[in-house]
Design a protein around this motif. Sequence first.
Motif, short mmCIF file in Angstrom:
data_model
loop_
_atom_site.label_atom_id
_atom_site.label_comp_id
_atom_site.label_asym_id
_atom_site.label_seq_id
_atom_site.Cartn_x
_atom_site.Cartn_y
_atom_site.Cartn_z
N ASN A 463 -25.24 7.81 -51.85
CA ASN A 463 -26.56 8.42 -51.65
C ASN A 463 -27.14 8.14 -50.27
N GLY A 464 -26.39 7.43 -49.43
CA GLY A 464 -26.87 7.16 -48.07
C GLY A 464 -27.85 6.03 -47.96
N TYR A 465 -28.10 5.30 -49.04
CA TYR A 465 -29.03 4.19 -48.99
C TYR A 465 -28.58 3.17 -47.94
N GLY A 466 -29.52 2.69 -47.15
CA GLY A 466 -29.23 1.71 -46.11
C GLY A 466 -29.05 2.34 -44.75
N ALA A 467 -28.50 3.55 -44.71
CA ALA A 467 -28.26 4.20 -43.42
C ALA A 467 -29.47 4.96 -42.93
N ASN A 468 -30.25 5.49 -43.87
CA ASN A 468 -31.33 6.40 -43.49
C ASN A 468 -32.68 5.70 -43.38
N VAL A 469 -32.75 4.66 -42.56
CA VAL A 469 -34.04 4.02 -42.30
C VAL A 469 -34.71 4.72 -41.12
N THR A 470 -36.02 4.69 -41.10
CA THR A 470 -36.75 5.31 -40.00
C THR A 470 -36.82 4.36 -38.81
N ASN A 471 -37.33 4.86 -37.72
CA ASN A 471 -37.44 4.06 -36.50
C ASN A 471 -38.59 3.05 -36.62
N TRP A 472 -38.48 2.01 -35.81
CA TRP A 472 -39.56 1.03 -35.70
C TRP A 472 -40.66 1.62 -34.83
N PRO A 473 -41.94 1.38 -35.14
CA PRO A 473 -42.45 0.46 -36.15
C PRO A 473 -42.77 1.10 -37.51
N GLN A 478 -42.66 2.22 -44.27
CA GLN A 478 -41.93 3.28 -44.97
C GLN A 478 -41.22 2.69 -46.18
N ILE A 479 -41.35 3.33 -47.33
CA ILE A 479 -40.69 2.81 -48.54
C ILE A 479 -39.18 2.98 -48.39
N PRO A 480 -38.40 1.90 -48.36
CA PRO A 480 -36.95 2.04 -48.17
C PRO A 480 -36.29 2.65 -49.41
N GLN A 484 -34.88 1.36 -54.67
CA GLN A 484 -34.47 1.84 -55.99
C GLN A 484 -33.21 1.16 -56.50
N SER A 485 -32.44 0.54 -55.62
CA SER A 485 -31.18 -0.09 -56.03
C SER A 485 -31.34 -1.58 -56.35
N ILE A 486 -32.53 -2.14 -56.10
CA ILE A 486 -32.75 -3.56 -56.40
C ILE A 486 -32.70 -3.77 -57.91
N LYS A 487 -31.99 -4.79 -58.33
CA LYS A 487 -31.89 -5.11 -59.76
C LYS A 487 -33.14 -5.87 -60.18
N MET A 488 -34.11 -5.13 -60.70
CA MET A 488 -35.37 -5.73 -61.13
C MET A 488 -35.90 -4.94 -62.32
N ASP A 489 -36.93 -5.46 -62.95
CA ASP A 489 -37.44 -4.89 -64.19
C ASP A 489 -38.11 -3.54 -63.98
N ALA A 490 -38.98 -3.45 -62.99
CA ALA A 490 -39.73 -2.22 -62.77
C ALA A 490 -38.80 -1.10 -62.36
N VAL A 491 -39.05 0.11 -62.87
CA VAL A 491 -38.22 1.25 -62.53
C VAL A 491 -39.05 2.31 -61.82
N ILE A 492 -40.10 2.75 -62.49
CA ILE A 492 -40.91 3.85 -61.95
C ILE A 492 -41.90 3.36 -60.90
N SER A 493 -42.44 2.15 -61.09
CA SER A 493 -43.58 1.70 -60.29
C SER A 493 -43.19 0.91 -59.04
N ARG A 494 -41.93 0.96 -58.62
CA ARG A 494 -41.50 0.10 -57.51
C ARG A 494 -42.25 0.39 -56.21
N GLN A 495 -42.42 1.65 -55.90
CA GLN A 495 -43.13 1.99 -54.67
C GLN A 495 -44.56 1.46 -54.70
N ASP A 566 -34.45 -3.58 -44.40
CA ASP A 566 -34.74 -2.17 -44.16
C ASP A 566 -36.13 -1.98 -43.57
N ARG A 567 -37.03 -2.92 -43.83
CA ARG A 567 -38.38 -2.85 -43.28
C ARG A 567 -38.45 -3.36 -41.84
N GLY A 568 -37.33 -3.91 -41.34
CA GLY A 568 -37.33 -4.41 -39.97
C GLY A 568 -37.68 -5.87 -39.87
N LEU A 569 -37.49 -6.62 -40.95
CA LEU A 569 -37.76 -8.06 -40.98
C LEU A 569 -36.45 -8.81 -41.20
#
Length: 669
Positions: A463-473, A478-480, A484-495, A566-569
């Motif tokens: 799906n291109g995750y990781g490659a399609n980050v926007t430019n700094w700053p 920007q929501i990476p 959506q691929s992080i293994k965590m409980d929340a599904v819909i409300s992550r953003q 992905d956020r630049g940190l």
Amino acid sequence: MMKSLDILKTPSSVKIITLTLFSLTLLIFLFTNYSSTTITSLTFFSPSSSPDQSPQPPQQQPLPPSSDDHQQPQQPPPPPPSPKQKPPKPFIVPPLPVQQQRLGLLDENGFMTDNFTVGNDTITDDDLLLNWNNNETSLEKKDVEKFVVKKFKICGDMKMVDYIPCLDNVEEILKFSGSERGEKYERHCPQQGKGLNCMVPRPKGYKKRIRWPQSRDQIWFRNVPHTRLVEDKGGQNWISIKKDKFVFPGGGTQFIHGADKYLDQISEMVPDIAFGKNTRVALDIGCGVASFGAFLMQRNVITLSIAPKDVHENQIQFALERGVPAHVAVLATHRLLLPSQAFDLIHCSRCRINWTRDDGILLLEANRLLRAGRYFVWAAQPVYKHEDSLQEQWKEMENLTARMCWELVRKEGYIAIWRKPVNNSCYLDRDAAVHPPLCESNDDPDDVWYVGLKACITQLPNNGYGANVTNWPSRLHQIPDRLQSIKMDAVISRQELLKAEYNYWHEIVHSYVQAFHWKEYPFRNVMDMRAGFGGFAAAMHDLQLDCWVMNVVPVNGFNTLPVIYDRGLIGVMHDWCEPFDTYPRTYDLLHAEGLFSIEKKRKKCSISTIMLEMDRMLRPDGYVYIRDSLDVIIELEEISKALGWVITRDDVGEGPYASRKILRAEKRF
């Protein structure tokens, strides 16, 4: 008279009289069975007091005032019931809600949730114990809010002045003395009971550090009193001694004329690198004194500089004393504690790594860390020298990178630059017999805690995750996609959680700036010990505090490191029941939100062990800010006093009755 009696016999009059008598009967019944004393008793009824006991009003612990105190007048306690009165009849009170919900705060795992709960935690561990120097010092619970901790001693051995527990475990290191793969430079933590049990001493003549940005170019000699690098690298414009200071001219082995000119050359070779826009996060492997990363900071690039504690053992110590992001790490037999597709650029300038050994396993680890479509920069003798042995190394490197589908985009002078593919198409088009192979589909490229290196190519997400980050700053907010691929409980409300976490920390850091005057403090090297999505670091950036933040993601929580990068940190994975791989006295501010409550529940180690490790990492004149439940804060206060820290307890924004508090501690110089 008869007419009056007739009126009383009318249907309307009968109804009125009946209703009046019923009302009077009900009023007498209620007054008899439920007196004001009974109501008062019910008001303060709690599971801890039985109905036949005299209820007592709750006691409020006095706290030091802070800027966000909201003082409320104390209500006088109700009068005790008269001894002549009968005990009230049992009455079941409808239960009050135990939890109050509010949007925009952190849950117990450090993530934003709309199910945030406010409530008092209970102390469950009655047998807390510290075991230092083979002497059992009990952490006695005198009452719900008082602990006693024996004062920690300073280590008597001055050889421990630069002690890193997991990298200075001599007993384990000797087992790998004959190996050439670098295992002796990896983590070998002391066994339980053999770890640090005293406060690491500081060097003789230690001074308050020189503040950034002056520290980029000079530091006090007494703070890092080691001359090995000067003797070995002085002629390469790395470092020199001038009176009572080390001076850093900004050069390196392959860029003796200065890092700025070197960075200009790289930019001209491949304009798409675009420092500060396309390239925001870089990795410098075998960094020396980190001048590459130091000069990239003025181009809005944050560089994680890594090097082992080897013969030039103080490289990272020099970097951190300068105020440059750095971490002690080595490419040997285990994955680095970093996520896949983390870096927009990976740099190696004479880093003394044999990239082609063991089927290219080390370069394959760099490939795992490199973002799809981004660049690997190699400045080394095989690139430009024509000696037979060096040319053989260059041919091996060319062959390996071609099989890995890297494109050699430019070779000029002593610099070669490759580009990683943006998808898996090249990998899938290779002959099945070509090595290195693709990693198995069930391999998790972000699983890094004590995971061995793998001689395979990490597949890229379809799906291109990781490659399609926007430019700094803009990428900071920007929501990476990888959220959506992080293994965590929340599904819909992550953003919504990521946005809420940032708003939460922005408000808190802003209050710290206003109330505690953070911009007047010499914060440069900052660590967030439980970073979540990196909201604290993002707030520090947006509020223009001139610092960098090491975002630490604990191994027992959700692995949010891909989102942080992905956020630049920047950040690393870590288990706080083990020592952190950094030198003593390297951080100005340690920040922890809810960390100790979680570690107490894990019961893997004593929280005093973590606090002692924090003291090792913290510079003299450094600060600690901890937000946690009241019972944990009370315990931490006593440990802080045993470490010699000067402490203050403050209320959170919810006021003095909130279950959470802020512990501010200063390690006085």
